[in-house]
Design an enzyme around this catalytic site. Sequence first.
Site, PDB file in Angstrom:
ATOM      1  N   ASN A 126      -0.829   9.486  -2.159  1.00  0.00           N
ATOM      2  CA  ASN A 126       0.115   8.368  -2.391  1.00  0.00           C
ATOM      3  C   ASN A 126      -0.711   6.935  -2.840  1.00  0.00           C
ATOM      4  O   ASN A 126      -1.482   6.281  -2.094  1.00  0.00           O
ATOM      5  CB  ASN A 126       0.849   7.808  -0.694  1.00  0.00           C
ATOM      6  N   LYS A 140       0.434   4.264  -4.036  1.00  0.00           N
ATOM      7  CA  LYS A 140       1.163   3.122  -3.677  1.00  0.00           C
ATOM      8  C   LYS A 140       1.133   2.247  -4.940  1.00  0.00           C
ATOM      9  O   LYS A 140       1.301   2.683  -5.907  1.00  0.00           O
ATOM     10  CB  LYS A 140       0.460   2.017  -2.459  1.00  0.00           C
ATOM     11  N   HIS A 159       8.795   5.689   3.713  1.00  0.00           N
ATOM     12  CA  HIS A 159       7.438   5.288   3.986  1.00  0.00           C
ATOM     13  C   HIS A 159       7.444   4.160   4.924  1.00  0.00           C
ATOM     14  O   HIS A 159       8.614   3.285   4.587  1.00  0.00           O
ATOM     15  CB  HIS A 159       6.702   4.889   2.897  1.00  0.00           C
ATOM     16  N   GLU A 177       6.211   1.279   4.846  1.00  0.00           N
ATOM     17  CA  GLU A 177       5.880   0.048   3.936  1.00  0.00           C
ATOM     18  C   GLU A 177       7.294  -0.245   3.707  1.00  0.00           C
ATOM     19  O   GLU A 177       7.795  -1.572   3.355  1.00  0.00           O
ATOM     20  CB  GLU A 177       4.986   0.283   3.125  1.00  0.00           C
ATOM     21  N   GLU A 225       3.093   9.236  10.089  1.00  0.00           N
ATOM     22  CA  GLU A 225       2.288   8.238  10.037  1.00  0.00           C
ATOM     23  C   GLU A 225       2.141   7.243  11.006  1.00  0.00           C
ATOM     24  O   GLU A 225       3.335   6.493  10.702  1.00  0.00           O
ATOM     25  CB  GLU A 225       2.607   7.550   8.534  1.00  0.00           C
ATOM     26  N   GLY A 269      -4.125   2.109   6.648  1.00  0.00           N
ATOM     27  CA  GLY A 269      -4.780   1.138   5.961  1.00  0.00           C
ATOM     28  C   GLY A 269      -5.528   0.394   6.945  1.00  0.00           C
ATOM     29  O   GLY A 269      -6.274  -0.696   6.494  1.00  0.00           O
ATOM     30  N   SER A 309      -5.268   6.434   7.673  1.00  0.00           N
ATOM     31  CA  SER A 309      -6.846   6.448   7.209  1.00  0.00           C
ATOM     32  C   SER A 309      -7.307   7.798   7.581  1.00  0.00           C
ATOM     33  O   SER A 309      -8.453   7.803   8.256  1.00  0.00           O
ATOM     34  CB  SER A 309      -7.291   5.544   8.732  1.00  0.00           C
TER      35      SER A 309
HETATM   36  P1  13P Z   1      -4.143   4.856   4.197  1.00  0.00           P
HETATM   37  O1  13P Z   1      -4.637   6.309   3.959  1.00  0.00           O
HETATM   38  O2  13P Z   1      -4.683   3.737   3.341  1.00  0.00           O
HETATM   39  O3  13P Z   1      -4.333   4.671   5.843  1.00  0.00           O
HETATM   40  O4  13P Z   1      -2.623   5.012   3.962  1.00  0.00           O
HETATM   41  C1  13P Z   1      -1.662   6.112   4.615  1.00  0.00           C
HETATM   42  C2  13P Z   1      -0.416   5.922   3.855  1.00  0.00           C
HETATM   43  O5  13P Z   1       0.120   5.010   4.117  1.00  0.00           O
HETATM   44  C3  13P Z   1       0.004   7.185   2.983  1.00  0.00           C
HETATM   45  O6  13P Z   1       1.247   7.226   2.848  1.00  0.00           O
END
Ligand code: 13P
Length: 254
Positions: free
Chosen positions: A12, A14, A98, A100, A170, A176, A216
Amino acid sequence: MEKERKLIIVGNWKMNKTVAEALDLVQGLKRELAAVKEVDVVVCPPVTAIADVSKAILDSNIRLGAQNMSEHNGGAFTGEISAGMLKEFSVRYVILGHSERRQHQKECDGLIAKKALAAHAASLRPIVCVGETLAEREADQTKEVVGKQLEGSLAGLTKDQMVETVVAYEPVWAIGTGRNASADQAQTVHAFIRQVLASLFNEAVAKRVRIQYGGSVKSANARELMSQSDVDGALVGGASLEVRSFSDIIKNSI
Ligand code: 13P
């Protein structure tokens, strides 16, 4: 490592990568991953790079995903993109709900369910994301929160559609932050998710659904996470932005 379900590892990206950067990344991934057959590898570029990435991976084992889509098929929805528009570029998967988007765009379970149905109607496979915040985990509400998200976000799917849906667990506190869930923590929630799927659909469906872990994931923790019996892949953010780190995650998971 022999798994009951084929692993699916998704990058992903982003809101990262220009078209030129996106092409660099996929060219590198094509080289590194040409021999990989054991894992379904998917990249989800920003929508501005989808057309070029789609062409670049035509002759490869890498598949294309999107990071979001509208629940509508078309019409007066400024700024939105439909499942049909994604299909034009051979997109096969779409990340939905997601955390976010749940947080910043206030997406709720009901909307995510509508999007999942719209995705299936266009033969796109949704990757439906669920996960608790740190406060919810500390208040011992993980199962309650994840159970409710699953029930709401998968509402209305048929059994056949559910089998073609991927669930991504997640935990928000692991995204992150560099702080991944331990293999035990992930396995516990994944087993719970499979139980919920069995009660919402049936055992046979639950057994076939792939449940990814995200938060992560990096090459150093991929093997241990993927070796858990109910962990069927990874949804990778930061570490999917470079050829080396993403291809190492995939190679370490096999
Ligand atoms: P990270 O791997 O940067 O922690 O992000 C995970 C994520 O949100 C994947 O959709």
